[in-house]
Design a protein around this motif. Structure first.
Motif, PDB file in Angstrom:
ATOM      1  N   PRO A  71       0.800  -1.231   0.000  1.00  0.00           N
ATOM      2  CA  PRO A  71       0.000   0.000   0.000  1.00  0.00           C
ATOM      3  C   PRO A  71       0.830   1.278   0.000  1.00  0.00           C
ATOM      4  CG  PRO A  71      -0.023  -1.008   2.177  1.00  0.00           C
ATOM      5  CD  PRO A  71       0.629  -1.998   1.253  1.00  0.00           C
ATOM      6  N   ASP A  72       2.049   1.224   0.508  1.00  0.00           N
ATOM      7  CA  ASP A  72       2.857   2.440   0.614  1.00  0.00           C
ATOM      8  C   ASP A  72       4.046   2.457  -0.346  1.00  0.00           C
ATOM      9  OD1 ASP A  72       1.221   3.334   2.721  1.00  0.00           O
ATOM     10  OD2 ASP A  72       2.380   2.152   4.161  1.00  0.00           O
ATOM     11  N   ARG A  73       4.131   1.448  -1.186  1.00  0.00           N
ATOM     12  CA  ARG A  73       5.244   1.409  -2.134  1.00  0.00           C
ATOM     13  C   ARG A  73       4.740   1.098  -3.539  1.00  0.00           C
ATOM     14  NH1 ARG A  73      10.111  -1.978   0.611  1.00  0.00           N
ATOM     15  NH2 ARG A  73       8.449  -3.497   0.944  1.00  0.00           N
ATOM     16  N   LEU A  74       5.319   1.766  -4.488  1.00  0.00           N
ATOM     17  CA  LEU A  74       4.971   1.600  -5.886  1.00  0.00           C
ATOM     18  C   LEU A  74       6.177   1.052  -6.635  1.00  0.00           C
ATOM     19  CD1 LEU A  74       3.414   5.158  -6.354  1.00  0.00           C
ATOM     20  CD2 LEU A  74       2.186   3.079  -5.721  1.00  0.00           C
ATOM     21  N   ILE A  75       5.906   0.276  -7.686  1.00  0.00           N
ATOM     22  CA  ILE A  75       6.981  -0.195  -8.557  1.00  0.00           C
ATOM     23  C   ILE A  75       6.684   0.357  -9.937  1.00  0.00           C
ATOM     24  CG2 ILE A  75       8.296  -2.159  -9.400  1.00  0.00           C
ATOM     25  CD1 ILE A  75       7.185  -3.803  -7.104  1.00  0.00           C
ATOM     26  N   ARG A  76       7.528   1.261 -10.398  1.00  0.00           N
ATOM     27  CA  ARG A  76       7.265   1.994 -11.623  1.00  0.00           C
ATOM     28  C   ARG A  76       8.335   1.716 -12.676  1.00  0.00           C
ATOM     29  NH1 ARG A  76       2.926   2.072 -10.155  1.00  0.00           N
ATOM     30  NH2 ARG A  76       1.616   3.833  -9.495  1.00  0.00           N
ATOM     31  N   ALA A  88      11.739   1.104 -10.800  1.00  0.00           N
ATOM     32  CA  ALA A  88      12.104   1.793  -9.564  1.00  0.00           C
ATOM     33  C   ALA A  88      11.075   1.473  -8.484  1.00  0.00           C
ATOM     34  CB  ALA A  88      12.163   3.303  -9.782  1.00  0.00           C
ATOM     35  N   VAL A  89      11.562   1.148  -7.290  1.00  0.00           N
ATOM     36  CA  VAL A  89      10.687   0.968  -6.130  1.00  0.00           C
ATOM     37  C   VAL A  89      10.615   2.316  -5.418  1.00  0.00           C
ATOM     38  CG1 VAL A  89      10.312  -0.221  -3.950  1.00  0.00           C
ATOM     39  CG2 VAL A  89      11.321  -1.452  -5.886  1.00  0.00           C
ATOM     40  N   VAL A  90       9.409   2.842  -5.300  1.00  0.00           N
ATOM     41  CA  VAL A  90       9.211   4.187  -4.764  1.00  0.00           C
ATOM     42  C   VAL A  90       8.290   4.122  -3.550  1.00  0.00           C
ATOM     43  CG1 VAL A  90       8.409   6.525  -5.263  1.00  0.00           C
ATOM     44  CG2 VAL A  90       9.460   5.152  -7.076  1.00  0.00           C
ATOM     45  N   ARG A  91       8.719   4.737  -2.449  1.00  0.00           N
ATOM     46  CA  ARG A  91       7.866   4.806  -1.257  1.00  0.00           C
ATOM     47  C   ARG A  91       7.012   6.060  -1.330  1.00  0.00           C
ATOM     48  NH1 ARG A  91       7.214   2.335   3.398  1.00  0.00           N
ATOM     49  NH2 ARG A  91       9.052   1.012   3.026  1.00  0.00           N
ATOM     50  N   GLU A  92       5.711   5.886  -1.128  1.00  0.00           N
ATOM     51  CA  GLU A  92       4.757   6.992  -1.154  1.00  0.00           C
ATOM     52  C   GLU A  92       4.360   7.323   0.289  1.00  0.00           C
ATOM     53  OE1 GLU A  92       0.891   7.669  -3.832  1.00  0.00           O
ATOM     54  OE2 GLU A  92       0.530   6.231  -2.204  1.00  0.00           O
ATOM     55  N   GLN A 104      12.572   7.362  -3.840  1.00  0.00           N
ATOM     56  CA  GLN A 104      13.004   6.140  -4.500  1.00  0.00           C
ATOM     57  C   GLN A 104      13.883   5.333  -3.563  1.00  0.00           C
ATOM     58  OE1 GLN A 104      14.164   6.175  -8.706  1.00  0.00           O
ATOM     59  NE2 GLN A 104      16.071   5.160  -8.110  1.00  0.00           N
ATOM     60  N   GLU A 105      13.545   4.030  -3.447  1.00  0.00           N
ATOM     61  CA  GLU A 105      14.306   3.156  -2.557  1.00  0.00           C
ATOM     62  C   GLU A 105      15.385   2.368  -3.297  1.00  0.00           C
ATOM     63  OE1 GLU A 105      11.646   0.651  -0.403  1.00  0.00           O
ATOM     64  OE2 GLU A 105      10.821   2.292   0.795  1.00  0.00           O
ATOM     65  N   THR A 106      15.046   1.878  -4.482  1.00  0.00           N
ATOM     66  CA  THR A 106      16.033   1.097  -5.227  1.00  0.00           C
ATOM     67  C   THR A 106      15.621   0.995  -6.682  1.00  0.00           C
ATOM     68  OG1 THR A 106      17.289  -0.985  -5.257  1.00  0.00           O
ATOM     69  CG2 THR A 106      14.931  -1.148  -4.842  1.00  0.00           C
ATOM     70  N   ARG A 107      16.560   0.608  -7.522  1.00  0.00           N
ATOM     71  CA  ARG A 107      16.322   0.346  -8.932  1.00  0.00           C
ATOM     72  C   ARG A 107      16.564  -1.136  -9.195  1.00  0.00           C
ATOM     73  NH1 ARG A 107      20.286   1.916 -11.509  1.00  0.00           N
ATOM     74  NH2 ARG A 107      19.462   2.318 -13.593  1.00  0.00           N
ATOM     75  N   ILE A 108      15.701  -1.722 -10.013  1.00  0.00           N
ATOM     76  CA  ILE A 108      15.848  -3.130 -10.403  1.00  0.00           C
ATOM     77  C   ILE A 108      16.075  -3.140 -11.908  1.00  0.00           C
ATOM     78  CG2 ILE A 108      14.695  -5.371 -10.508  1.00  0.00           C
ATOM     79  CD1 ILE A 108      12.999  -4.027  -8.066  1.00  0.00           C
ATOM     80  N   VAL A 109      17.188  -3.728 -12.325  1.00  0.00           N
ATOM     81  CA  VAL A 109      17.631  -3.614 -13.714  1.00  0.00           C
ATOM     82  C   VAL A 109      17.731  -4.989 -14.369  1.00  0.00           C
ATOM     83  CG1 VAL A 109      19.437  -2.757 -15.250  1.00  0.00           C
ATOM     84  CG2 VAL A 109      18.949  -1.552 -13.094  1.00  0.00           C
ATOM     85  N   LEU A 110      17.112  -5.119 -15.548  1.00  0.00           N
ATOM     86  CA  LEU A 110      17.291  -6.309 -16.372  1.00  0.00           C
ATOM     87  C   LEU A 110      18.285  -5.982 -17.476  1.00  0.00           C
ATOM     88  CD1 LEU A 110      16.561  -9.147 -17.514  1.00  0.00           C
ATOM     89  CD2 LEU A 110      14.754  -8.012 -18.831  1.00  0.00           C
ATOM     90  N   SER A 119      20.036  -5.239  -8.605  1.00  0.00           N
ATOM     91  CA  SER A 119      19.498  -4.069  -7.906  1.00  0.00           C
ATOM     92  C   SER A 119      20.662  -3.278  -7.334  1.00  0.00           C
ATOM     93  CB  SER A 119      18.554  -4.511  -6.780  1.00  0.00           C
ATOM     94  OG  SER A 119      18.226  -3.423  -5.946  1.00  0.00           O
ATOM     95  N   ASP A 120      20.475  -1.945  -7.245  1.00  0.00           N
ATOM     96  CA  ASP A 120      21.561  -1.140  -6.685  1.00  0.00           C
ATOM     97  C   ASP A 120      21.612  -1.222  -5.161  1.00  0.00           C
ATOM     98  OD1 ASP A 120      19.265   0.324  -6.273  1.00  0.00           O
ATOM     99  OD2 ASP A 120      19.825   1.955  -7.621  1.00  0.00           O
ATOM    100  N   ILE A 121      20.609  -1.869  -4.549  1.00  0.00           N
ATOM    101  CA  ILE A 121      20.655  -2.169  -3.108  1.00  0.00           C
ATOM    102  C   ILE A 121      20.362  -3.657  -2.968  1.00  0.00           C
ATOM    103  CG2 ILE A 121      19.696  -1.697  -0.828  1.00  0.00           C
ATOM    104  CD1 ILE A 121      18.935   1.072  -1.791  1.00  0.00           C
TER     105      ILE A 121
END
Length: 291
Positions: A71-76, A88-92, A104-110, A119-121
């Motif tokens: 509910p408090d995090r988005l994946i865009r 990008a994982v983003v906390r709202e 933004q909490e982290t990036r997930i890269v393919l 991921s950068d974290i």
């Protein structure tokens, strides 16, 4: 009344018109090689199998699953090109004054070339979930893939939907053996079940199925007509798009002939409309050849 009793009761009618089919897909995730073996064992057409799993599809499916219950995090989606896909994982955070901030909490890269996810974290919880699910899905088909394979097969069986949103279909009698092979295959996937209910000739059955078949043909014909009108206004770049429409016209003609034989269904001006549409598409193809 149980399903078996209902089937037995309906088997007492006249000529077999076809079968009603519906299904439930349960625990229907399956790896590609197993699905291919099941499909081949049931002698089903390989072209009706879903496309093989890809790294891109696996990542996007993993992201969709990981986003549920957050509910408090988005994946865009942040980037998608030939080299990589980045989410990008983003906390709202919602504040008392009604404002909303995002962090933004982290990036997930393919990496498309290496087909690897990073991921950068590294220790990020959602990144870990997505990476794990990516690995599982990389060679696995989802229930949606299985459903699409079923629908391709049913389309090849000239099936007619009996509900506005699908779910229950009628398959005419000439495809009775094929649809039973499909049933055998699907019921080997997880705990899935496919239900077949034979329908035999009667005044009510013929009228109801005839109306459904007529409506299905009319809807398909109208959709093709609208599409070709769009092509005439703005021709597609690829000739193959036009060739596929010619194939669709021929398939609809064959379906209409089948329904005419089984249910005495006739669609007004079908042949004339398909002839006109074929002429329009062939004209566009000739123009592309001459260009």
């Amino acid at each position: 009344m149980t399903f078996d009793k209902l089937t037995s009761a309906l088997n007492q009618g006249g000529q077999h018109l076809g079968d009603l089919i519906w299904w439930t897909l349960a625990e229907a995730r399956i790896d590609r090689s197993t699905l291919e073996k099941i499909w081949a064992g049931a002698q089903l057409a390989p072209e009706h199998l879903p496309d093989p799993p890809t790294a891109e599809k696996a990542l996007k499916a993993a992201v969709r699953e990981a986003a549920v219950g957050q509910p408090d995090r988005l994946i865009r989606l942040g980037k998608e090109d030939e080299a990589e896909i980045v989410f990008a994982v983003v906390r709202e955070t919602k504040h008392a004054d009604g404002s909303v901030t995002y962090q933004q909490e982290t990036r997930i890269v393919l990496d498309r070339k290496a087909e690897s996810v990073s991921s950068d974290i590294a220790a990020h919880d959602l990144a870990g979930v997505i990476t794990t699910r990516f690995g599982e899905l990389r060679s696995t088909h989802t229930p949606d893939d299985v459903r699409r394979a079923m629908m391709k097969t049913l389309d090849a069986c000239a099936a007619v939907t009996l509900r506005d949103h699908g779910g229950v279909y009628w398959v005419p009698a000439p495809y009775a053996e094929l649809v039973r092979r499909l049933q055998t295959a699907i019921e080997k996937i997880g705990s899935s079940r496919v239900y077949l209910l034979p329908v035999h000739a009667s005044a009510d059955a013929n009228r109801t199925l005839g109306d459904a078949a007529k409506l299905a043909i009319e809807d398909e014909l109208a959709a093709l007509k609208t599409e070709v009108e769009g092509f005439m206004a703005s021709p597609p770049d690829r000739p193959s798009t036009l060739v596929r429409r010619l194939d669709a016209f021929e398939a609809l003609k064959m379906k209409a002939a089948l329904y005419r034989d089984v249910l005495q269904v006739r669609v007004q001006d079908l042949e004339k409309t398909l002839e006109d549409l074929t002429g329009s598409v062939e004209h566009l193809l000739n123009e592309k050849v001459a260009a």
